[in-house]
Scaffold this motif. Structure first.
Motif, short mmCIF file in Angstrom:
data_model
loop_
_atom_site.label_atom_id
_atom_site.label_comp_id
_atom_site.label_asym_id
_atom_site.label_seq_id
_atom_site.Cartn_x
_atom_site.Cartn_y
_atom_site.Cartn_z
N ILE A 17 0.84 -1.21 0.00
CA ILE A 17 0.00 0.00 0.00
C ILE A 17 0.87 1.26 0.00
O ILE A 17 0.50 2.28 -0.57
CB ILE A 17 -0.94 0.01 1.23
N GLY A 18 2.05 1.18 0.65
CA GLY A 18 2.87 2.39 0.78
C GLY A 18 2.46 3.24 1.97
O GLY A 18 2.79 4.43 2.05
N ALA A 19 1.71 2.63 2.92
CA ALA A 19 1.43 3.31 4.20
C ALA A 19 2.71 3.25 5.04
O ALA A 19 3.69 2.61 4.63
CB ALA A 19 0.27 2.62 4.90
N ARG A 20 2.70 3.90 6.21
CA ARG A 20 3.93 3.93 7.02
C ARG A 20 3.68 3.43 8.42
O ARG A 20 2.95 4.07 9.19
CB ARG A 20 4.45 5.36 7.10
N THR A 21 4.29 2.30 8.72
CA THR A 21 4.18 1.80 10.08
C THR A 21 5.47 1.12 10.49
O THR A 21 6.13 0.49 9.67
CB THR A 21 3.00 0.80 10.24
#
Ligand code: F3S
Length: 411
Positions: free
Chosen positions: A149-153
């Motif tokens: 997704i390219g989210a950041r966690t």
């Protein structure tokens, strides 16, 4: 680490003991990782749900928290539990385990957590957007959210993800920062991968070679497009044997697609190492670490939890056939997807072939060793890695492709 006046007052206990404890944990984590401040999030996903993995101390802590009235402050979902909430009795889950499991789920619910009980929250209920900062636990969901997704966690554990959900903030560190998301190592895959098991094995193999702090950049020389379900399998396996929270794939994953040149992909403009992978490497790895299990007690698919497309594919493959050489065939998925599969008539097709679909739980965190299972065949690299470990070597696991499973075990 900079704290706002409001954060300082929470630390001083002005908003209750548990909120202070949660913030203290996040501040400690931030200080250890040189975070400059805390930043807000809108969603979290929690692991540490199955009684098999957390036991009595966490059960009691969660009940204490729930009784204190503390609530999460952002949209928060839950990983699989150890039981199928609707069919546990029919499937033979042990009652004492079930009772404790239900207490854990109730405690989370009392804190405002949605009991989604799936490791694929991103498929429907809890899908972050590109660039969004989130707090996900569950290693397969972390690597999916970051990479696909390219989210950041960051890769949160069960307690710091719960703390982040309560406070609604995370320390600004690690993979939330652009430079840290670049790759360290280039992996060139020099053969065409055709079966699902090959992606899981590739992930286990590369995870074994890298350190958990190293981010791989894959170049597949013979696979132009890779189905999302195979990327999920690759990521889950990388996260298992290597503890890796992010990978990039040339021309496929969103951050790799944004590059003008390959140099931009690497920290410092160059890969620290280049690893070439051949088909022979993967076959040798399989022979070295995985045992053949000709007549398993259980065939298990759905680690990570099966998507609707996977369930549809299995239904197509087994339609008109019946399982012969294994005692049970279970597909693990979320309640949401199971209901959708039922609506589309897929459950009936699967049941006619001797396959049951389970929700709310998974093949690794359910107490299968107490239910007479000693051997499992799966198509998942992650499950092959964890099943023996979490069952204290009471269950052996082996990996086969879905096509091979249908060819070998159905008639
Ligand atoms: Fe999900 Fe359980 Fe596998 S949580 S990724 S199905 S180990």
């Amino acid at each position: 680490m900079y704290l706002t006046k409001e954060e300082e007052s929470i630390l001083d206990g002005e908003k209750g003991v548990w909120r202070a404890k949660a913030l203290k944990l996040l501040v400690k984590l931030g200080e250890l990782n040189n975070a400059d401040r805390l930043i807000g999030i809108k969603r979290a996903h929690l692991s540490g749900v199955s009684y098999k993995t957390v036991g009595d101390p966490i059960l009691e802590m969660l009940e204490d928290m729930a009784q204190s009235g503390i609530k999460v402050s952002v949209f928060t979902t839950l990983n699989p539990s150890g039981i199928d909430l609707e069919s546990w009795e029919k499937l033979g889950f042990p009652k004492p385990f079930v009772e404790k499991q239900i207490r854990i789920i109730k405690a989370f619910e009392a804190m405002g957590v949605r009991p989604t009980l799936t490791c694929t929250p991103y498929l429907f209920e809890n899908r972050p957007s590109f660039g969004e900062r989130i707090a996900f636990a569950e290693s397969s969901a972390v690597i999916y959210a970051n990479s696909i997704i390219g989210a950041r966690t960051n890769r949160h554990g069960n307690l710091d993800a719960l703390a982040a959900a309560i406070v609604g903030k995370v320390p600004n560190m690690g993979l939330l920062i652009d430079e840290n998301r670049k790759a360290d190592v280039k992996i060139t895959v020099k053969f065409s991968l055709k079966k699902d098991e090959q992606f899981g094995l590739l992930g286990l193999y590369i995870g074994d070679l890298l350190r958990s702090s190293e981010i791989p950049f894959f170049k597949f020389e013979f696979n132009e497009n890779i189905d999302e379900v195979y990327l999920r399998a690759l990521g889950a396996a990388l996260a298992s044997s290597g503890g890796i929270p992010l990978f990039h794939v040339a021309g496929i994953t969103p951050e790799a697609k944004m590059l003008q040149s390959e140099k931009e992909m690497y920290k410092g403009g160059e890969p620290r190492d280049i690893i070439d992978v051949t088909e022979e490497d993967i076959e040798n790895f399989k022979e070295r670490v995985i045992e053949e299990l000709p007549e398993p007690d259980l065939i298990a698919i759905g680690c990570p939890h099966a998507s609707l497309e996977e369930i549809e594919r299995i239904a197509r493959l087994v339609s008109g056939k019946r399982i012969k050489k294994a005692k049970r065939f279970w597909i693990f998925t979320s309640r949401y997807i199971k209901n959708e599969a039922d609506r589309r008539g897929l459950l009936q097709t699967l049941e006619n072939s001797g396959i049951q679909v389970l929700a709310d739980t998974c093949m690794v965190v359910s107490p299968l060793e107490d239910m007479g299972v000693t051997t499992i065949i799966t198509n998942s690299g992650k499950a092959t890695f964890y099943i023996p470990k979490l069952s204290k070597n009471n269950i052996k696991a082996s990996i086969y492709s879905l096509e091979d499973i249908v060819n070998l075990f159905f008639e």
